[in-house]
Design a protein around this motif. Structure first.
Motif, PDB file in Angstrom:
ATOM      1  N   ASN A 255       0.814  -1.219   0.000  1.00 13.70           N
ATOM      2  CA  ASN A 255       0.000   0.000   0.000  1.00 13.70           C
ATOM      3  C   ASN A 255       0.846   1.267   0.000  1.00 13.70           C
ATOM      4  OD1 ASN A 255       1.037  -0.136   2.532  1.00 13.70           O
ATOM      5  ND2 ASN A 255      -0.917  -0.155   3.624  1.00 13.70           N
ATOM      6  N   THR A 256       2.114   1.147  -0.421  1.00 19.53           N
ATOM      7  CA  THR A 256       2.969   2.338  -0.528  1.00 19.53           C
ATOM      8  C   THR A 256       3.202   2.644  -1.998  1.00 19.53           C
ATOM      9  OG1 THR A 256       4.946   0.956  -0.416  1.00 19.53           O
ATOM     10  CG2 THR A 256       4.112   1.848   1.665  1.00 19.53           C
ATOM     11  N   ASP A 257       2.948   3.869  -2.385  1.00 20.94           N
ATOM     12  CA  ASP A 257       3.091   4.284  -3.783  1.00 20.94           C
ATOM     13  C   ASP A 257       3.849   5.615  -3.815  1.00 20.94           C
ATOM     14  OD1 ASP A 257       2.905   5.061  -6.399  1.00 20.94           O
ATOM     15  OD2 ASP A 257       0.725   5.246  -6.451  1.00 20.94           O
ATOM     16  N   PRO A 258       5.184   5.576  -3.857  1.00 19.91           N
ATOM     17  CA  PRO A 258       5.953   6.819  -3.847  1.00 19.91           C
ATOM     18  C   PRO A 258       5.729   7.695  -5.073  1.00 19.91           C
ATOM     19  CG  PRO A 258       7.383   4.945  -4.258  1.00 19.91           C
ATOM     20  CD  PRO A 258       6.048   4.387  -3.886  1.00 19.91           C
ATOM     21  N   SER A 259       5.096   7.138  -6.114  1.00 23.52           N
ATOM     22  CA  SER A 259       4.809   7.962  -7.296  1.00 23.52           C
ATOM     23  C   SER A 259       3.558   8.816  -7.109  1.00 23.52           C
ATOM     24  CB  SER A 259       4.624   7.074  -8.524  1.00 23.52           C
ATOM     25  OG  SER A 259       3.398   6.344  -8.452  1.00 23.52           O
ATOM     26  N   ILE A 260       2.830   8.590  -6.013  1.00 26.03           N
ATOM     27  CA  ILE A 260       1.594   9.313  -5.658  1.00 26.03           C
ATOM     28  C   ILE A 260       0.623   9.462  -6.831  1.00 26.03           C
ATOM     29  CG2 ILE A 260       2.610  10.525  -3.679  1.00 26.03           C
ATOM     30  CD1 ILE A 260       2.868  13.014  -5.472  1.00 26.03           C
ATOM     31  N   GLY A 261       0.551   8.424  -7.662  1.00 29.54           N
ATOM     32  CA  GLY A 261      -0.450   8.402  -8.719  1.00 29.54           C
ATOM     33  C   GLY A 261      -0.239   9.392  -9.846  1.00 29.54           C
ATOM     34  N   VAL A 262       0.984   9.900 -10.014  1.00 24.97           N
ATOM     35  CA  VAL A 262       1.245  10.882 -11.074  1.00 24.97           C
ATOM     36  C   VAL A 262       1.001  10.234 -12.438  1.00 24.97           C
ATOM     37  CG1 VAL A 262       3.701  10.287 -11.258  1.00 24.97           C
ATOM     38  CG2 VAL A 262       2.935  12.573 -11.875  1.00 24.97           C
ATOM     39  N   PRO A 263       0.456  10.975 -13.416  1.00 28.09           N
ATOM     40  CA  PRO A 263       0.250  10.417 -14.759  1.00 28.09           C
ATOM     41  C   PRO A 263       1.561   9.875 -15.340  1.00 28.09           C
ATOM     42  CG  PRO A 263      -0.913  12.494 -14.556  1.00 28.09           C
ATOM     43  CD  PRO A 263      -0.083  12.350 -13.315  1.00 28.09           C
ATOM     44  N   MET A 264       1.459   8.711 -16.006  1.00 32.38           N
ATOM     45  CA  MET A 264       2.658   8.032 -16.505  1.00 32.38           C
ATOM     46  C   MET A 264       2.484   7.557 -17.941  1.00 32.38           C
ATOM     47  SD  MET A 264       3.856   5.396 -13.537  1.00 32.38           S
ATOM     48  CE  MET A 264       5.087   4.688 -14.651  1.00 32.38           C
ATOM     49  N   VAL A 265       3.589   7.599 -18.674  1.00 35.29           N
ATOM     50  CA  VAL A 265       3.698   6.922 -19.963  1.00 35.29           C
ATOM     51  C   VAL A 265       4.916   6.001 -19.869  1.00 35.29           C
ATOM     52  CG1 VAL A 265       4.125   7.158 -22.435  1.00 35.29           C
ATOM     53  CG2 VAL A 265       2.631   8.790 -21.270  1.00 35.29           C
ATOM     54  N   VAL A 266       4.746   4.750 -20.265  1.00 40.99           N
ATOM     55  CA  VAL A 266       5.852   3.784 -20.272  1.00 40.99           C
ATOM     56  C   VAL A 266       6.245   3.522 -21.716  1.00 40.99           C
ATOM     57  CG1 VAL A 266       6.589   1.459 -19.653  1.00 40.99           C
ATOM     58  CG2 VAL A 266       5.053   2.715 -18.131  1.00 40.99           C
ATOM     59  N   LEU A 267       7.527   3.716 -22.029  1.00 42.67           N
ATOM     60  CA  LEU A 267       8.034   3.479 -23.379  1.00 42.67           C
ATOM     61  C   LEU A 267       8.637   2.078 -23.469  1.00 42.67           C
ATOM     62  CD1 LEU A 267       9.810   6.878 -24.198  1.00 42.67           C
ATOM     63  CD2 LEU A 267       7.626   6.034 -25.086  1.00 42.67           C
TER      64      LEU A 267
ATOM     65  N   ALA B 239       2.049  -5.213 -15.911  1.00 39.83           N
ATOM     66  CA  ALA B 239       1.329  -4.923 -14.667  1.00 39.83           C
ATOM     67  C   ALA B 239       0.712  -3.526 -14.706  1.00 39.83           C
ATOM     68  CB  ALA B 239       2.282  -5.050 -13.473  1.00 39.83           C
ATOM     69  N   LEU B 240       1.492  -2.542 -15.140  1.00 41.89           N
ATOM     70  CA  LEU B 240       0.974  -1.168 -15.181  1.00 41.89           C
ATOM     71  C   LEU B 240      -0.131  -1.029 -16.233  1.00 41.89           C
ATOM     72  CD1 LEU B 240       4.289   0.876 -14.769  1.00 41.89           C
ATOM     73  CD2 LEU B 240       2.676   0.111 -13.020  1.00 41.89           C
ATOM     74  N   GLN B 241      -0.028  -1.795 -17.306  1.00 35.34           N
ATOM     75  CA  GLN B 241      -1.051  -1.764 -18.342  1.00 35.34           C
ATOM     76  C   GLN B 241      -2.348  -2.395 -17.850  1.00 35.34           C
ATOM     77  OE1 GLN B 241      -0.528  -4.262 -21.945  1.00 35.34           O
ATOM     78  NE2 GLN B 241      -0.812  -2.379 -23.118  1.00 35.34           N
ATOM     79  N   ASP B 242      -2.255  -3.570 -17.224  1.00 40.11           N
ATOM     80  CA  ASP B 242      -3.457  -4.260 -16.750  1.00 40.11           C
ATOM     81  C   ASP B 242      -4.189  -3.474 -15.668  1.00 40.11           C
ATOM     82  OD1 ASP B 242      -2.925  -6.259 -18.520  1.00 40.11           O
ATOM     83  OD2 ASP B 242      -2.569  -7.836 -17.029  1.00 40.11           O
ATOM     84  N   HIS B 243      -3.457  -2.751 -14.848  1.00 40.88           N
ATOM     85  CA  HIS B 243      -4.084  -1.953 -13.782  1.00 40.88           C
ATOM     86  C   HIS B 243      -4.509  -0.570 -14.268  1.00 40.88           C
ATOM     87  CE1 HIS B 243      -3.629  -4.597 -10.315  1.00 40.88           C
ATOM     88  NE2 HIS B 243      -2.420  -4.927 -10.755  1.00 40.88           N
ATOM     89  N   GLY B 244      -4.258  -0.250 -15.545  1.00 41.43           N
ATOM     90  CA  GLY B 244      -4.626   1.072 -16.058  1.00 41.43           C
ATOM     91  C   GLY B 244      -3.835   2.190 -15.408  1.00 41.43           C
ATOM     92  N   ARG B 245      -2.660   1.846 -14.876  1.00 40.12           N
ATOM     93  CA  ARG B 245      -1.859   2.846 -14.157  1.00 40.12           C
ATOM     94  C   ARG B 245      -1.062   3.740 -15.089  1.00 40.12           C
ATOM     95  NH1 ARG B 245       0.354   6.379 -12.635  1.00 40.12           N
ATOM     96  NH2 ARG B 245       1.602   6.776 -10.762  1.00 40.12           N
ATOM     97  N   ALA B 246      -0.745   3.245 -16.272  1.00 41.52           N
ATOM     98  CA  ALA B 246       0.079   4.005 -17.215  1.00 41.52           C
ATOM     99  C   ALA B 246      -0.376   3.722 -18.634  1.00 41.52           C
ATOM    100  CB  ALA B 246       1.550   3.642 -17.051  1.00 41.52           C
ATOM    101  N   VAL B 247      -0.065   4.652 -19.529  1.00 44.66           N
ATOM    102  CA  VAL B 247      -0.267   4.440 -20.959  1.00 44.66           C
ATOM    103  C   VAL B 247       1.024   3.842 -21.497  1.00 44.66           C
ATOM    104  CG1 VAL B 247      -0.708   5.522 -23.188  1.00 44.66           C
ATOM    105  CG2 VAL B 247      -1.856   6.379 -21.131  1.00 44.66           C
ATOM    106  N   ILE B 248       0.916   2.698 -22.173  1.00 48.02           N
ATOM    107  CA  ILE B 248       2.088   2.019 -22.726  1.00 48.02           C
ATOM    108  C   ILE B 248       2.246   2.453 -24.180  1.00 48.02           C
ATOM    109  CG2 ILE B 248       3.267  -0.173 -23.028  1.00 48.02           C
ATOM    110  CD1 ILE B 248       2.451   0.450 -20.123  1.00 48.02           C
ATOM    111  N   MET B 249       3.419   2.973 -24.506  1.00 47.85           N
ATOM    112  CA  MET B 249       3.648   3.554 -25.836  1.00 47.85           C
ATOM    113  C   MET B 249       4.936   2.981 -26.434  1.00 47.85           C
ATOM    114  SD  MET B 249       4.198   7.601 -26.826  1.00 47.85           S
ATOM    115  CE  MET B 249       2.491   8.053 -26.546  1.00 47.85           C
TER     116      MET B 249
END
Length: 435
Positions: free
Chosen positions: A283-295, A310-320
């Protein structure tokens, strides 16, 4: 035939002994599968007879004497080579090299390689290493090492040939994109890999590059995120996993956990009970939910694919970017009792939604091929405010064309995919603000 029968008896005894011995020598002991424990399972006696007969024929008829130890080592290599491209028999030097690579310092060229059609294929060059500086690219096929064809060599033999004393040179013959072979001369070096690098792209927008997943990468990512968030003005982050060949599974889990506060990250499935593992976010997220793009790209493999999936399946980041390499298998290093080890494929990775990474990879949400950004000077043109005698704006604000002198090139100016990622982050923030 007496020698053959004696050796056959030894091989049959060996079949019962090897399993438990290996299990005792592993760092994480693995139970022997039930079917291997069952005394009712018949031994392949015909194949064992053939094996011993071949060995005896070589000992007596080969043009040069070959000792039994060499023949048995070759047989072990053959067993591993016949399984998959990532299983291997590690002799002492190769075993030490693997340990050095995961710790972040090793000697050589700085490339992650695999095998394809008997040639050595570059999965990705590692940033700031001899291979990267020489222009070696993901997808290159190495067909010769110092003029010697690699066809027929095991991947570990090829790696051993590419390693060497720092300062010595090596010539690789490379084929790229089905073109003509060309030679690249490289100087070996002690490769010290800093696995995490960050920089500011624009005010509030940060870039984080991961070159490998080493044992300390998760801690490095968390420290960098804390620095980036120290002022509380972080608006977006680009996580660059391009040409990252992977590394330590636990590091991948820790990196993904740095951007998630709950849910499954990855799970593995294999034949043995202790190869079925599940890793979930804390339950610790040092990124504090900031918008993300993963290249990502074709050089993103293994641990990189775990994080992106993992980030794609959770909708946490846009994968590009472009599709990843597709290495979704787990290798367990099983130390043996003679400074050697087996690197054995024991399981497959699955993303939180149950997608297998193996031979499929991660498909980006937004496909963007790599290109170079160039400025079109014709677009500058003239504006109304540049014309003599133009009417003034009632606000008193006018914006004539300003041609700025060329400044130092920023990372996003030369990298089209990074440029697109930054533009997307800015768009996401504008949508949030207006929503």
């Amino acid at each position: 035939m007496t020698a053959v029968r004696t050796m056959l008896a030894a091989c049959i005894s060996l079949a019962f002994v090897v399993g438990p011995v290996l299990a005792q020598e592993t760092t994480a002991p693995a139970p022997v599968p039930a079917q291997a424990q069952s005394p009712a399972a018949p031994l392949p006696l015909n194949e064992l007879r053939t094996f011993v007969e071949v060995m005896e024929r070589i000992r007596t008829a080969y043009v040069e004497p070959v000792d039994d130890a060499t023949l048995l080592e070759n047989a072990i290599r053959g067993m591993l080579d016949g399984l998959d491209p990532h299983s291997a028999y590690l002799e002492p030097e190769a075993f030490r090299g693997l340990q050095d690579a995961t710790s972040g310092q090793f000697g050589g060229l700085g490339i992650e390689v695999g095998q394809e059609d008997g040639f050595i294929k570059v999965i990705s060059p590692i940033d700031d290493t001899p291979a990267a500086r020489a222009g070696i690219e993901a997808g290159d096929l190495i067909v010769k090492i110092d003029g010697e064809p690699v066809k027929g060599l095991t991947i570990m033999d090829a790696v051993e040939k590419m390693r060497g004393e720092p300062g010595t040179t090596i010539t690789l013959t490379v084929i790229r994109d089905d073109g003509r072979p060309f030679e690249v001369e490289l100087e070996r070096a002690v490769v010290k890999v800093a696995s995490v690098r960050t920089e500011q792209l624009d005010p509030g927008y940060a870039y984080m590059r991961l070159t490998q997943f080493q044992v300390n990468t998760g801690d490095e990512v968390r420290r960098e995120l804390e620095k980036l968030n120290a002022d509380g003005d972080l608006k977006g982050l680009v996580l660059d996993l391009r040409n990252n060949p992977g590394g330590v599974l636990q590091a991948a889990v820790e990196v993904a956990d740095s951007f998630l506060d709950s849910g499954l990250i990855v799970y593995t499935q294999g034949r043995l009970s202790n190869s079925e593992l599940r890793f979930s976010a804390t339950n610790t997220d040092p990124s504090i939910g900031v918008p993300m793009v993963v290249l990502i790209n074709g050089g993103s493999a293994s641990a990189s694919e775990i994080v992106a999936g993992a980030l794609q399946d959770h909708g946490r980041a846009v994968i590009m970017g472009t599709n990843t390499f597709g290495k979704g298998s787990v290798q367990t290093v099983l130390p043996l009792n003679n400074d050697r080890a087996l690197k054995l494929t024991t399981a497959l990775y699955y993303t939180p939604d149950g997608r297998s990474i193996q031979a499929q990879g991660i498909e980006p949400d937004i496909k963007v091929e790599q290109a170079r950004v160039t400025r079109d000077e014709a677009e500058m043109g003239f504006r109304e405010a540049d014309l003599a005698g133009h009417l003034s704006n009632e606000t008193g604000v006018e914006r004539p064309t300003v041609r700025k002198p060329a400044g130092p090139e920023r990372s996003q100016d030369a990298d089209y995919q990074l440029n697109q990622a930054l533009n997307l982050l800015k768009g996401l923030n504008i949508s949030r603000a207006r929503g």
